[in-house]
Every structure is written in C-alpha cells, then in structure tokens.
Design a protein around this motif. Structure first.
Motif, mmCIF file in Angstrom:
data_model
loop_
_atom_site.group_PDB
_atom_site.id
_atom_site.type_symbol
_atom_site.label_atom_id
_atom_site.label_comp_id
_atom_site.label_asym_id
_atom_site.label_seq_id
_atom_site.Cartn_x
_atom_site.Cartn_y
_atom_site.Cartn_z
ATOM 1 N N VAL A 138 0.877 -1.077 0.024
ATOM 2 C CA VAL A 138 -0.008 -0.102 0.039
ATOM 3 C C VAL A 138 0.813 1.258 0.087
ATOM 4 C CG1 VAL A 138 -2.182 -0.866 1.037
ATOM 5 C CG2 VAL A 138 -0.480 -0.116 2.568
ATOM 6 N N SER A 139 0.299 2.394 -0.331
ATOM 7 C CA SER A 139 0.981 3.826 -0.460
ATOM 8 C C SER A 139 1.695 3.904 0.923
ATOM 9 C CB SER A 139 0.230 4.755 -0.989
ATOM 10 O OG SER A 139 -0.741 5.029 0.163
ATOM 11 N N CYS A 140 2.712 4.854 0.734
ATOM 12 C CA CYS A 140 3.463 5.566 1.758
ATOM 13 C C CYS A 140 2.575 5.955 2.911
ATOM 14 C CB CYS A 140 4.130 6.520 1.478
ATOM 15 S SG CYS A 140 3.506 8.013 0.432
ATOM 16 N N ASN A 141 1.485 6.772 2.667
ATOM 17 C CA ASN A 141 0.564 7.239 3.556
ATOM 18 C C ASN A 141 -0.147 6.136 4.311
ATOM 19 O OD1 ASN A 141 0.746 10.211 4.071
ATOM 20 N ND2 ASN A 141 0.131 10.460 1.640
ATOM 21 N N THR A 142 -0.821 5.142 3.475
ATOM 22 C CA THR A 142 -1.485 4.121 4.030
ATOM 23 C C THR A 142 -0.600 3.207 4.924
ATOM 24 O OG1 THR A 142 -2.997 4.258 1.924
ATOM 25 C CG2 THR A 142 -3.185 2.183 3.333
ATOM 26 N N THR A 143 0.666 2.807 4.272
ATOM 27 C CA THR A 143 1.440 2.163 5.263
ATOM 28 C C THR A 143 1.462 2.888 6.570
ATOM 29 O OG1 THR A 143 2.637 1.474 3.452
ATOM 30 C CG2 THR A 143 3.931 1.424 5.605
ATOM 31 N N VAL A 166 -1.513 15.840 5.586
ATOM 32 C CA VAL A 166 -0.757 17.086 4.878
ATOM 33 C C VAL A 166 0.212 16.418 3.976
ATOM 34 C CG1 VAL A 166 0.144 19.376 5.229
ATOM 35 C CG2 VAL A 166 -1.762 18.380 6.845
ATOM 36 N N ARG A 167 0.144 16.470 2.769
ATOM 37 C CA ARG A 167 0.985 15.810 1.901
ATOM 38 C C ARG A 167 2.045 16.743 1.239
ATOM 39 N NH1 ARG A 167 -2.660 13.302 -2.223
ATOM 40 N NH2 ARG A 167 -1.327 11.894 -2.662
ATOM 41 N N ARG A 168 3.317 16.127 1.033
ATOM 42 C CA ARG A 168 4.150 16.923 0.355
ATOM 43 C C ARG A 168 3.748 17.156 -1.232
ATOM 44 N NH1 ARG A 168 3.838 13.744 -3.250
ATOM 45 N NH2 ARG A 168 5.123 11.948 -3.714
ATOM 46 N N GLY A 169 4.265 18.313 -1.671
ATOM 47 C CA GLY A 169 3.837 18.521 -3.050
ATOM 48 C C GLY A 169 4.537 17.484 -4.098
ATOM 49 N N LYS A 176 9.432 18.913 -11.988
ATOM 50 C CA LYS A 176 8.307 19.364 -12.719
ATOM 51 C C LYS A 176 6.864 19.640 -12.016
ATOM 52 C CE LYS A 176 10.009 17.159 -16.954
ATOM 53 N NZ LYS A 176 10.037 15.829 -16.990
ATOM 54 N N ARG A 177 6.996 19.257 -10.473
ATOM 55 C CA ARG A 177 5.635 19.249 -9.766
ATOM 56 C C ARG A 177 5.413 20.327 -8.967
ATOM 57 N NH1 ARG A 177 3.481 13.245 -8.061
ATOM 58 N NH2 ARG A 177 2.595 14.612 -6.346
ATOM 59 N N GLY A 178 4.356 20.855 -8.693
ATOM 60 C CA GLY A 178 4.188 21.818 -7.637
ATOM 61 C C GLY A 178 3.203 21.081 -6.478
ATOM 62 N N SER A 192 -10.560 11.030 1.120
ATOM 63 C CA SER A 192 -9.583 10.576 0.225
ATOM 64 C C SER A 192 -9.249 9.115 0.126
ATOM 65 C CB SER A 192 -8.263 11.285 0.669
ATOM 66 O OG SER A 192 -7.710 10.471 2.000
ATOM 67 N N HIS A 193 -8.564 8.637 -0.744
ATOM 68 C CA HIS A 193 -8.433 7.251 -1.013
ATOM 69 C C HIS A 193 -7.803 6.590 0.163
ATOM 70 C CE1 HIS A 193 -3.841 6.690 -1.818
ATOM 71 N NE2 HIS A 193 -4.028 7.778 -2.241
ATOM 72 N N HIS A 194 -7.138 7.156 1.014
ATOM 73 C CA HIS A 194 -6.382 6.679 1.886
ATOM 74 C C HIS A 194 -6.933 5.790 2.896
ATOM 75 C CE1 HIS A 194 -4.034 10.376 0.651
ATOM 76 N NE2 HIS A 194 -3.211 9.578 0.551
ATOM 77 N N GLY A 195 -8.610 6.306 3.369
ATOM 78 C CA GLY A 195 -9.335 5.452 4.185
ATOM 79 C C GLY A 195 -9.590 4.183 3.545
ATOM 80 N N MET A 219 8.337 14.400 3.427
ATOM 81 C CA MET A 219 7.631 13.924 4.321
ATOM 82 C C MET A 219 6.044 14.552 4.358
ATOM 83 S SD MET A 219 9.880 13.364 7.702
ATOM 84 C CE MET A 219 9.386 11.641 8.224
ATOM 85 N N HIS A 220 5.221 13.610 4.743
ATOM 86 C CA HIS A 220 3.961 13.869 4.748
ATOM 87 C C HIS A 220 3.613 14.115 6.441
ATOM 88 C CE1 HIS A 220 3.078 12.374 0.798
ATOM 89 N NE2 HIS A 220 3.622 11.213 0.973
ATOM 90 N N MET A 221 2.643 14.905 6.678
ATOM 91 C CA MET A 221 2.241 14.733 8.208
ATOM 92 C C MET A 221 0.752 14.493 8.266
ATOM 93 S SD MET A 221 3.662 15.762 11.108
ATOM 94 C CE MET A 221 4.836 17.044 10.872
ATOM 95 N N HIS A 301 7.729 9.440 5.844
ATOM 96 C CA HIS A 301 8.935 9.837 4.727
ATOM 97 C C HIS A 301 8.452 8.929 3.670
ATOM 98 C CE1 HIS A 301 13.091 10.043 3.051
ATOM 99 N NE2 HIS A 301 12.134 10.679 2.142
ATOM 100 N N GLN A 302 7.765 9.880 2.753
ATOM 101 C CA GLN A 302 7.123 9.128 1.357
ATOM 102 C C GLN A 302 7.887 8.292 0.523
ATOM 103 O OE1 GLN A 302 7.910 12.258 1.536
ATOM 104 N NE2 GLN A 302 9.037 12.907 -0.364
ATOM 105 N N GLU A 303 9.238 8.461 0.630
ATOM 106 C CA GLU A 303 10.142 7.797 -0.246
ATOM 107 C C GLU A 303 10.714 6.609 0.257
ATOM 108 O OE1 GLU A 303 12.717 11.346 -2.400
ATOM 109 O OE2 GLU A 303 12.516 11.550 -0.325
#
Ligand SMILES: NC(=O)C1=CN([C@@H]2O[C@H](COP(=O)(O)OP(=O)(O)OC[C@H]3O[C@@H](n4cnc5c(N)ncnc54)[C@H](O)[C@@H]3O)[C@@H](O)[C@H]2O)C=CC1
Ligand SMILES: O=C(OP(=O)(O)O)[C@H](O)COP(=O)(O)O
Length: 340
Positions: A138-143, A166-169, A176-178, A192-195, A219-221, A301-303
């Motif tokens: 599962v994704s970083c936040n879901t983990t 609260v997710r990093r951009g 290239k991203r914002g 959101s998809h996380h639940g 990082m996300h918070m 830490h998302q990565e």
C-alpha cells in the motif's frame, strides 16, 4: 537466494534495489530504466544489470557508456520475483507479462488494489501473503496509517479513525511538480483514497480520511484521531510505540517540531539518502482525551517507509521467513536500521 528484479528504477525502485541487495537471503538480478538518465548511471555504478523496456533505445544507453543486459522481458524471465515500481497506472500493464512467465510480482500503492487482489503491510497481514503470486504494497500514507492503527487496535481496540494527511507536493528530485504557492485540497471530496485503502489491509476498521497538498518535498504529516473501545493508557501506548520496529518516537527533548528538523536528524544519523523507514510519531502529541479519544501527529517519509515493506513482502510471498517479526528483524538488521 531469492532472485529479485526491480522494474522501474525511480524514487521507490532504486531504494528497494539497495535494500534488497543489503539482505543476505536476496539478490538483485536486474533493474530497468527507460532512458540513460542519472539514475541509470547509479544502477550501473552499483553493479545492477541494466535492462531496458524499449530495446531500440539500446544505442543511446551504450553511447552514454552504459552496458545493456537485455530487455525487461528477459529480466523478468531471470527473476523469481519482480518488484514493479513503475509510475502509478503503468504497473498494471505489466501484469500480463508476469502472468506469461508465471512470476511473482509486487506492485506499489499507485496501482489499484484489484491489480493484485491483495494489499500488504508487514505489521498487519504478513501471513496472508504466503503462496500468493501477486501482492501490492500500500502507498506511503496508507502504510503509516496501517502501522499506527494496528498498534492502537492491539492495545485498546479501535472503534473509529478520523485522519487528515498533509501531503508533500513533490519528491525532492521531481522538478516538474508543484504546488509552489498554494494549499491544494487533494481531493476536494471526502474521503481521500487513504481510508478505503487502509480497509484493503484492515477491513474491519471504520475510517474516514481527508487530504491536502502543500509546497514541501520531504515527508507527509498526519493528524490522527481514534475513538478507542477501551480506556486508553498514554504510558502504555508510548511504550508500545517505542518497542515497535517500524515506528519511531520523536522525543520532546529533541526540540523537533517539523519535517525540516526530522530531515536534518536523519541526515546526521547517517541514514542513506536521509531515509526515514519508520513512521515518526511526535511523543508530545500523543494525547488521550476523555479516556477513549486518542490524538497524535506522525510524519511519514514518502520515499522510504514502503521500501522495507517491499523487502518483507518478498519474504512473505516466497516463504523466506515464517513470521512478520522474523522478517522485519532480518530486514532491519541488514540495513542497520534501528528506529529513532
Ligand atoms: N514517490 C513516492 O513518494 C511514492 C511512490 N509510491 C508508488 O510507487 C510507484 C513508483 O513511484 P515513484 O518511484 O515515485 O515513480 P518514479 O517516477 O520516481 O519512478 C518510476 C520509474 O519507472 C520507470 N519507468 C517508467 N515507465 C516504465 C516502463 N514502462 N517500464 C519500466 N520502467 C518504467 C521510470 O523511468 C522511473 O525510473 C507508484 O505506484 C507510486 O504511486 C509509493 C509510495 C511513495
Ligand atoms: O503514495 C504516496 O502518496 P499517497 O499515500 O497519498 O497515495 C506517495 O507519496 C506518492 O504520492 P503522489 O501520487 O502524490 O506522487
């Protein structure tokens, strides 16, 4: 030795390759790139055989001084298991190839649960992976959510969870991203998809999540509130967090109040790429209100957090360890990883 291929040597793939190659029971037999980029150069430097999706690009790799070992299909044939870390949505298209050669594969959180029909988190459902051909980490936040919810559920029973991410951009290297100057509701709709994603691992949990994106890269918070079934005990929960092999406690006395300070701390600890594989729970935020409402902040830490999960998932599917505890200990030891 479990022969592992990493399809997609980007933010997640390059970290998984390094973590796998640090294990004593696994080896990297190949990684794939689409272009002769700086990441391809690193793969070459690490000694990972480099395979390419489009063999007509072979010459451009060779011109850049890189040796091409073959096509992605050849890499898949040589592997026992493939970690697919191609961009979200691309990985699902590789399923037919993994099926054709009868190979096990692990996808990432950018793919839908349905691609594998089974979503993994080592703290929650390690044993269910045994004997499966396909899984999705599962994704970083879901983990991060799964780890802490499972712990609270074990301690006191969880009646319901309400959480905001609260997710990093963008990732640090993602030029290239914002956003550059905005707080973006992502999505505007609730949940959101996380639940629902947590429920692919912990189906019995009542959870609603909301999410937004801010102009940061590291990082996300999470702001988390859980209603408990039994009266909570802050001291007991802090001890359980401190003992957890994948959750770290950011102690009040460190003065750390931000993702920026956490990054500095990870860097000073000498962590590779400043990676924080553990969820980082702020000790002073852990609060129990009216006996049965638990509140806390955690940084993710998302990565990095999904990297160790991929290593455990390989062992869970191949039978390389019989319990989550055994695999987590092996993974952490090989990386020299002790939680903060
Ligand atoms: N970056 C993050 O914070 C996290 C990402 N994930 C998930 O991990 C997966 C990978 O994401 P990232 O590593 O961020 O992406 P990325 O864009 O950094 O890396 C993807 C890699 O795949 C390669 N690639 C693209 N198309 C390919 C193809 N057809 N065949 C082989 N390789 C191909 C690209 O060259 C790149 O090296 C996604 O599902 C994402 O949602 C999960 C947790 C955190
Ligand atoms: O898996 C992640 O986030 P998510 O848990 O919010 O889906 C990664 O941070 C990738 O997110 P992105 O889709 O914003 O690149």
């Amino acid at each position: 030795m479990i022969k592992v291929a990493v399809n997609g040597f980007g933010t997640i793939g390059k970290r998984v390759a390094d973590a796998v190659s640090a294990q004593t029971d696994m080896e990297i037999i190949g990684v794939s790139k689409t272009r002769p980029s700086h990441e391809a150069m690193i793969a070459q430097k690490r000694g990972y055989p480099l395979y390419i999706a489009d063999i007509s690009k072979k010459e451009s790799f060779e011109k850049a001084g890189m040796k091409v070992a073959g096509t992605v299909e050849e890499m898949v044939r040589a592997a026992d298991i493939i970690v697919d870390a191609t961009p979200g949505g691309v990985g699902a298209g590789n399923k037919a190839m993994y099926e054709k050669y009868g190979k096990m594969a692990i996808w990432q959180g950018g793919e839908e649960h349905e691609v594998a029909g089974y979503s993994f988190n080592s703290s929650c459902n390690f044993a269910d992976a045994r004997g499966r051909q396909f899984a999705r980490v599962v994704s970083c936040n879901t983990t991060g959510l799964c780890r802490i919810i499972k712990l609270a559920d074990t301690a006191f029973g969880v009646k319901k969870v309400r959480a905001t991410m609260v997710r990093r951009g963008a990732d640090p290297g993602d030029a290239k991203r914002g956003p550059v100057d905005a707080i973006v509701l992502n999505p505007v709709t609730i949940p959101s998809h996380h639940g629902p994603d947590v429920q692919t691992v912990l189906p019995e949990i009542d959870i609603v999540t909301t999410a937004l994106v801010v102009p940061t890269t590291f990082m996300h918070m999470h702001i988390i509130q859980m209603d408990l079934k039994e009266t909570g005990d802050r001291g007991k929960f802090l001890k359980m967090i401190a003992d957890h092999p994948r959750i770290g406690l950011v102690k009040g006395y460190t003065g750390i109040k931000s993702t920026a300070e956490l990054r500095e701390y990870a860097s000073d600890l000498g962590r590779p790429r400043s990676d924080l594989w553990e969820s980082c729970v702020f000790e002073d935020s852990v609060s129990i209100v009216d006996g049965k409402e638990l509140y806390l902040f955690q940084a993710i830490h998302q990565e990095a957090d999904v990297v160790v999960e991929n290593v455990d998932c390989i062992r869970a599917m191949t039978g390389g360890a019989s319990t989550a505890e055994e695999s987590v200990a092996m993974t952490n030891r090989a990386l020299g990883f002790e939680t903060i």
